[in-house]
Design an enzyme around this catalytic site. Structure first.
Site, PDB file in Angstrom:
ATOM      1  N   HIS B 267       0.821  -1.389  -0.034  1.00 28.93           N
ATOM      2  CA  HIS B 267      -0.045   0.099  -0.008  1.00 28.93           C
ATOM      3  C   HIS B 267       0.843   1.315   0.042  1.00 28.93           C
ATOM      4  O   HIS B 267       0.570   1.891  -0.912  1.00 28.93           O
ATOM      5  CB  HIS B 267      -0.833   0.004   1.283  1.00 28.93           C
ATOM      6  N   ASP B 296       7.410  20.518 -26.773  1.00 28.26           N
ATOM      7  CA  ASP B 296       7.574  19.383 -25.944  1.00 28.26           C
ATOM      8  C   ASP B 296       8.525  19.728 -24.722  1.00 28.26           C
ATOM      9  O   ASP B 296       9.080  20.893 -24.770  1.00 28.26           O
ATOM     10  CB  ASP B 296       8.017  18.158 -26.896  1.00 28.26           C
ATOM     11  N   TRP B 331       7.288   0.209   3.769  1.00 30.92           N
ATOM     12  CA  TRP B 331       7.601   1.127   2.617  1.00 30.92           C
ATOM     13  C   TRP B 331       9.102   1.559   3.090  1.00 30.92           C
ATOM     14  O   TRP B 331       9.701   1.960   2.291  1.00 30.92           O
ATOM     15  CB  TRP B 331       6.664   2.203   2.186  1.00 30.92           C
ATOM     16  N   SER B 361      14.028   6.007 -13.218  1.00 28.72           N
ATOM     17  CA  SER B 361      13.152   6.751 -14.034  1.00 28.72           C
ATOM     18  C   SER B 361      12.829   8.060 -13.546  1.00 28.72           C
ATOM     19  O   SER B 361      12.771   9.090 -14.173  1.00 28.72           O
ATOM     20  CB  SER B 361      11.761   5.757 -13.904  1.00 28.72           C
ATOM     21  N   SER B 362      12.777   8.247 -12.262  1.00 25.29           N
ATOM     22  CA  SER B 362      12.629   9.787 -11.647  1.00 25.29           C
ATOM     23  C   SER B 362      13.747  10.598 -11.972  1.00 25.29           C
ATOM     24  O   SER B 362      13.611  11.684 -12.281  1.00 25.29           O
ATOM     25  CB  SER B 362      12.239   9.489 -10.119  1.00 25.29           C
ATOM     26  N   HIS B 445      12.348  12.467   3.402  1.00 23.18           N
ATOM     27  CA  HIS B 445      11.484  13.866   3.646  1.00 23.18           C
ATOM     28  C   HIS B 445      11.521  14.609   2.633  1.00 23.18           C
ATOM     29  O   HIS B 445      10.330  15.192   2.297  1.00 23.18           O
ATOM     30  CB  HIS B 445      12.197  14.553   5.004  1.00 23.18           C
ATOM     31  N   GLU B 447      10.973  13.731  -0.252  1.00 23.99           N
ATOM     32  CA  GLU B 447      10.137  12.987  -1.264  1.00 23.99           C
ATOM     33  C   GLU B 447       8.735  13.338  -0.822  1.00 23.99           C
ATOM     34  O   GLU B 447       8.006  13.672  -1.696  1.00 23.99           O
ATOM     35  CB  GLU B 447      10.391  11.141  -0.715  1.00 23.99           C
ATOM     36  N   TYR B 449       8.037  16.075   0.274  1.00 21.49           N
ATOM     37  CA  TYR B 449       7.717  17.328  -0.164  1.00 21.49           C
ATOM     38  C   TYR B 449       7.382  17.337  -1.892  1.00 21.49           C
ATOM     39  O   TYR B 449       6.956  17.905  -2.514  1.00 21.49           O
ATOM     40  CB  TYR B 449       8.776  18.250  -0.034  1.00 21.49           C
ATOM     41  N   SER B 460      -2.761  26.785  -6.219  1.00 27.29           N
ATOM     42  CA  SER B 460      -2.490  28.269  -6.791  1.00 27.29           C
ATOM     43  C   SER B 460      -3.145  28.338  -8.126  1.00 27.29           C
ATOM     44  O   SER B 460      -3.608  29.376  -8.134  1.00 27.29           O
ATOM     45  CB  SER B 460      -0.922  28.358  -6.800  1.00 27.29           C
ATOM     46  N   HIS B 494      13.504  14.283  11.993  1.00 21.27           N
ATOM     47  CA  HIS B 494      12.551  14.300  12.936  1.00 21.27           C
ATOM     48  C   HIS B 494      11.746  12.855  12.805  1.00 21.27           C
ATOM     49  O   HIS B 494      10.875  12.543  13.609  1.00 21.27           O
ATOM     50  CB  HIS B 494      11.340  15.444  12.606  1.00 21.27           C
ATOM     51  N   HIS B 495      12.194  11.968  11.748  1.00 23.60           N
ATOM     52  CA  HIS B 495      11.559  10.663  11.915  1.00 23.60           C
ATOM     53  C   HIS B 495      12.272   9.813  12.622  1.00 23.60           C
ATOM     54  O   HIS B 495      12.031   8.590  12.646  1.00 23.60           O
ATOM     55  CB  HIS B 495      11.828  10.291  10.302  1.00 23.60           C
ATOM     56  N   THR B 520       4.714  27.240   4.980  1.00 25.57           N
ATOM     57  CA  THR B 520       3.417  26.698   4.658  1.00 25.57           C
ATOM     58  C   THR B 520       2.045  27.578   5.030  1.00 25.57           C
ATOM     59  O   THR B 520       1.264  27.788   4.210  1.00 25.57           O
ATOM     60  CB  THR B 520       3.199  25.359   5.578  1.00 25.57           C
ATOM     61  N   LYS B 523       1.689  30.175   2.280  1.00 24.32           N
ATOM     62  CA  LYS B 523       0.949  29.651   1.034  1.00 24.32           C
ATOM     63  C   LYS B 523      -0.547  29.477   1.610  1.00 24.32           C
ATOM     64  O   LYS B 523      -1.418  30.004   0.704  1.00 24.32           O
ATOM     65  CB  LYS B 523       1.338  28.258   0.734  1.00 24.32           C
ATOM     66  N   ARG B 642       1.287   1.754  14.718  1.00 24.09           N
ATOM     67  CA  ARG B 642       1.043   1.280  13.274  1.00 24.09           C
ATOM     68  C   ARG B 642       1.549  -0.022  12.919  1.00 24.09           C
ATOM     69  O   ARG B 642       2.248  -0.342  13.645  1.00 24.09           O
ATOM     70  CB  ARG B 642       1.273   2.416  12.355  1.00 24.09           C
TER      71      ARG B 642
END
Lengths: 203, 761
Positions: B267, B296, B331, B361-362, B445, B447, B449, B460, B494-495, B520, B523, B642
């Site tokens: 998941h 393109d 994950w 790929s990324s 982290h 990621e 974002y 926006s 912080h993780h 944040t 925004k 969890r």
């Protein structure tokens, strides 16, 4: 929910009140926007003077003072919340005087508790009310995490690393001890019970 | 249920001592007892003798249990067993065995130093039963060394009553989870079938497929990405439903723990890498070249390669299904579990390999977008006149380029650990498992974002267009994006607040994490100010963006709690975290991109999505989302960890869990409405103009809907509205309003931007 007097409970209400204030502010502003500025279908749509047009970078819209305002105020809130966290943080990291040491060893999928007198019990921990404890935590295999919800504390058990956490029981009863770091097939079953024996010191 | 509790008490043993209290547990894997760390299957042979192939009702049989092979019986605690039967009753003959309340029989402390036992079994009184026996054994060397593996295996036997018919396997063939997945797949097939236009011949079909298979056109690649992303969103959603069904009731056994662990691993991996990122890349592919006036991307073939690596990587990850289990390490794949013998699910290997491919790929896509946005902008599109969605993609791909290689390196190290016995992360050989956490979250982290910043871009665009006004504070929006991108690299710790890291490191990370609230906040307030004073067109696109603002604010606020160490020590790895990241990832990214679907759908296809179905879709999603995830805050407060396959009753977790499951089904049903809407809108077309919403400004609204094959018939020039039709207050000098940046009202197009665009095809 962690009991009273834990570092968690010293900070949590502060954060909660700020959150509610900010949340309500945003929600009210958002709802007012939707109510006041909605142009329903059917009515002839009001076209703002500075409405954007395709192929043209739109007019400037903004207000430096307002934008600075909502940069500075959140910064102040952040500064305050960090400040409010300092004292409880000290409590979390500080070592109480003459704590009773417990060696905690996590293995798939059981917690072993070794008391100062050398006896070991599995999946069960007996402590005395009002005494400060320091648990030294390690693991024999994968990473586990000793989690005592009653005291709002948790620390990873890593093989080869000694971590520690401290707690002082303040009321008698039986509470769960859990594993909070996913450790394999029976992770959910890696539970233990914590029994706090009385009497608790008054005051 | 009581058996589960028994397990909790019964799983009491240090590694490498066979369980002196006996083995009894519904959570033992079907394959055998892996009760001890470092276990190794198959090295011993269990024997179960004395089971009659046909039993006489109520007759008493003596069964002999023995273990052959295994380490020599040196010390104590050399072996153990657990025997279960689907009928009849066991009886212990001596002090070496005991019958558990579950009806299973196992060894006792006294019977823990041997490898053979005798027990008694009374056949059932019925004459037509089929009784299945399941024997689990383990053999231990008794040295009590943590590295000494125990060796385990299982055996089965069957006994039939005189009148029993041959056992039918039909009930075994499809279990609950499988039926569930098959049903969902059937629904997907119906949707795909419904999308095929009427009157299509085989040739039309093959031609379309061929066109998509061979395309390098950014619009078609974008659509492939979006379709793939939503297909995996659907698949990841099914796994979420499996998880929620399992957790609807305490001590449920809808999924086995092994299936559950695979479900949440897949998941997470699916939703982040195979759903969110492809959907983002899809819209980026389609929209970014249009917004900057390019025909393109800079490297169209690399773009196509980047896309095709995605289904390849995804297939490798999912191949695990056919090799005896997909990855089951979460994950985050924390070692040493992800390289320990207890997690030798063959799919974990494939999970690692597939992710390496996705990383390539990324990275390719990231390079491509940077080159495109930096070099292919049309005349007039200076960097500070780039639409905010393109800005967000620019920030995102920079994050991507810096973050993904770190994950790829970490994955390769993990691969080497698993394959050739290096010990980067294995503490038993001197490796450091915490190193993985640093590497993973240094990627992880940024990621998150990477998946939220494009959502900011979408919101926006949508809020400004639907308010029919310019965005409030364009520049501060850009600066806030840049600030967020920079901050994302210094908050990973912080993780790891509970990993025993240096207190100063933890404190600094706590402070930088709290700082995230500032950009944040800018925004969120700018979006709110954009809506204020607008002429709001309250359609589905805007509703999803408004929903985004509400839920993302919630997620941001809960993030503040998690930033504070004393609070995080309780919330870390509990359902509060699950609630938090679903509020920012589902309530954030998915809401924003559902908004993007409604917003750009007329540009992509030339017709609108239906607004009535859209309204129901939004309401269902919003309500379902909050019913699912809001209760998880309380579950976290109550201390539910969890990634747990079950929870015990009596801790107050039942109601919130059931509520979350109900919400998940509301969410699933309303998500299906998107498919319904697409099919319905195709059959009842409401044609869209070029400027579909009549107040978009960026260049995608200049070209036709859908755009021509080369996107623009003629490369457009972006004008500046305040020069073409100045507002009354702007007719004086630009200095009249100090807030106006000089660049925004510059009289002429800067020469620099003209030079920049030479490379446009």
């Amino acid at each position: 929910m962690p009991g009273a007097g834990t570092p968690f409970n010293e900070v949590f209400p502060t954060f909660l009140w700020f959150s509610i204030a900010i949340g309500v502010f945003v929600a009210v502003w958002l709802c007012l926007n939707l109510i006041l500025f909605r142009t329903p279908k059917g009515t002839k749509r009001r076209r703002p003077k500075d409405a954007p047009k395709p192929g043209m970078f739109p007019h400037h819209r903004g207000n430096l003072r307002l934008e600075l305002l909502w940069t500075v105020i959140p910064s102040l809130i952040v500064a305050y919340l960090t400040f409010a966290t300092l004292a409880p943080l000290d409590e979390v990291w500080g070592t109480p005087d003459n704590p009773v040491r417990i060696q905690v060893t996590g293995s798939q999928w059981v917690w072993a508790f070794t008391y100062e007198n050398g006896t070991t019990s599995y999946a069960h921990l007996d402590v005395r009310c009002g005494v400060a404890y320091e648990a030294r935590i390690t693991s024999t295999d994968v990473i586990h995490s000793l989690f005592i919800p009653q005291y709002g504390v948790k620390e990873d058990a890593v093989r080869g690393v000694d971590t520690k956490l401290t707690f002082t029981p303040t009321e008698t009863g039986t509470f769960p001890i859990l594993c909070a770091e996913y450790c394999g097939l029976s992770h959910a079953a890696m539970q233990a019970t914590l029994t706090v024996h009385g009497p608790c010191p008054s005051g | 249920m009581a058996v589960c509790l028994l397990l909790v008490l019964g799983a009491v043993a240090p590694a490498s001592l066979s369980l002196s209290g006996g083995i009894s547990s519904p959570t033992l894997p079907a394959e055998g007892c892996t009760c001890h760390g470092g276990g190794k299957p198959g090295a011993v042979t269990p024997h179960l003798d004395g089971v009659p192939s046909q039993y006489e009702p109520s007759k008493v049989y003596q069964l002999n249990i023995s273990i052959e092979g295994g380490p020599p019986i040196g010390g104590v605690n050399a072996g153990g067993f657990n025997l279960a039967a689907t009928g009849g009753a066991f009886l212990s003959l001596n002090e070496t065995t005991q019958v558990f309340p579950s009806g299973e029989i196992g060894h006792t402390t006294a019977g823990n130093n041997q490898r053979a036992w005798v027990v008694q079994w009374t056949a059932p009184a019925e004459t037509d039963k089929v009784v299945d026996f399941r024997l689990l054994t383990n053999a231990v060397d008794g040295s009590a060394s943590p590295d000494a593996p125990d060796q385990w295996n299982r055996a089965t036997a069957q006994s039939m009553g005189p009148d029993a018919s041959a056992p039918t396997t039909s009930t075994e063939l499809i279990d609950g989870p499988t039926a569930f997945v098959l049903l969902a797949m059937a629904m997907l097939a119906i949707v795909v079938y419904a999308l095929i236009p009427k009157g299509w011949s085989k040739e039309d079909f093959y031609q379309t497929i061929w066109a998509y298979l061979t395309t390098t056109d950014h619009k078609r690649v974008g659509m492939l990405y979006i379709a793939t992303g939503f297909a995996f969103f659907f698949l990841g959603g099914i796994m979420a439903l499996l998880i929620r069904v399992q957790l609807a009731f305490p001590e449920n056994d809808f999924l086995s723990p092994s299936q559950y662990n695979q479900a949440f691993t897949m998941h997470g991996t699916t939703m982040i890498f195979l759903a969110a990122m492809p959907i983002i890349f899809g819209f980026a592919n389609f929209v970014v070249p249009l917004q900057i006036g390019a025909r393109d991307l800079a490297f169209p073939r690399i773009n196509a390669l980047g896309y095709w690596l995605l289904p390849a990587g995804a297939s490798i990850i999912y191949l695990g299904l056919f090799t005896g289990g997909t990855g089951d390490v979460g994950w985050t794949g924390y070692p040493p579990y992800s390289e320990s013998p207890t997690s030798q699910s063959p799919g974990t290997q494939l999970w690692v390999m597939g992710q390496v491919l996705l990383g390539i790929s990324s990275t390719l896509t990231g390079v491509n977008f940077i080159a495109t946005i930096m070099t292919l902008r049309a005349p007039g599109v200076t960097l500070l006149r780039v639409p905010l969605f393109t800005w967000s993609i620019l920030i995102t791909v920079f994050l991507l380029l810096l973050a993904i290689p770190v994950l790829t390196i970490a994955l390769v190290m993990l691969l080497l650990d698993r394959l050739i016995g290096t010990a980067f992360f294995d503490p038993s050989k001197g490796g450091d498992p915490v190193l993985w956490q640093h590497l993973f979250w240094y990627f992880g982290h940024p990621e998150v974002y990477i998946v939220i910043i494009p959502a900011f871009g979408v919101v926006s665009e949508v809020t400004a267009t639907m308010a029919r006004r310019p965005i409030f504070g364009y520049r501060s929006m850009v600066y806030a994006l840049v600030g967020l991108g920079a901050l994302s690299y210094i908050v990973w710790g912080h993780h790891m607040f509970t990993s025993g890291a240096n207190p100063l490191f933890r404190f600094l990370v706590m402070f930088t994490t709290m700082l995230v609230a500032v950009p944040t906040g800018i925004k969120i307030f700018n979006w709110l100010a954009t809506l204020t004073g607008g002429a709001l067109v309250l359609n589905t696109a805007l509703l999803f963006s408004v929903g985004f603002i509400a839920t993302f604010t919630m997620g941001g606020i809960s993030g503040m709690f998690l930033a504070s160490i004393p609070i995080d020590l309780h919330f870390h790895d509990t359902y509060f975290v699950v609630a938090h990241f679903h509020y920012v990832l589902f309530g954030g990214t998915i809401f924003a991109f559902l908004s993007a679907v409604y917003y750009w759908y007329p540009k992509i296809t030339g017709h609108f999505l239906n607004e009535r179905i859209g309204l129901v879709h939004f309401l269902g999603t919003f309500v379902g989302f909050n019913v699912t995830f809001y209760p998880m805050h309380e579950l976290g407060l109550l201390g539910m960890p969890r990634r747990t396959a079950f929870y015990v009753a009596g801790r107050g977790l039942e109601f919130d869990n059931l509520l979350a499951t109900v919400g998940a089904f509301i969410l699933a049903v309303s998500s299906a409405l998107l498919a319904v809407n697409i099919v319905y809108s195709r059959r009842n077309r409401v044609q869209a103009k070029d400027d579909a919403w009549e107040s978009g400004w960026s260049l995608e609204w200049v070209t036709s809907s859908p755009p021509p094959e080369h996107s623009f018939l003629k490369i457009p020039t972006l004008l500046v509205q305040s020069e073409v039709e100045p507002l009354p207050e702007e007719q004086g000098s630009p200095e009249a309003n100090p807030a106006i940046g000089s660049g925004l009202t510059a009289a002429a197009l800067p020469k620099r931007s003209r030079r920049r665009t030479k490379g446009s095809p």
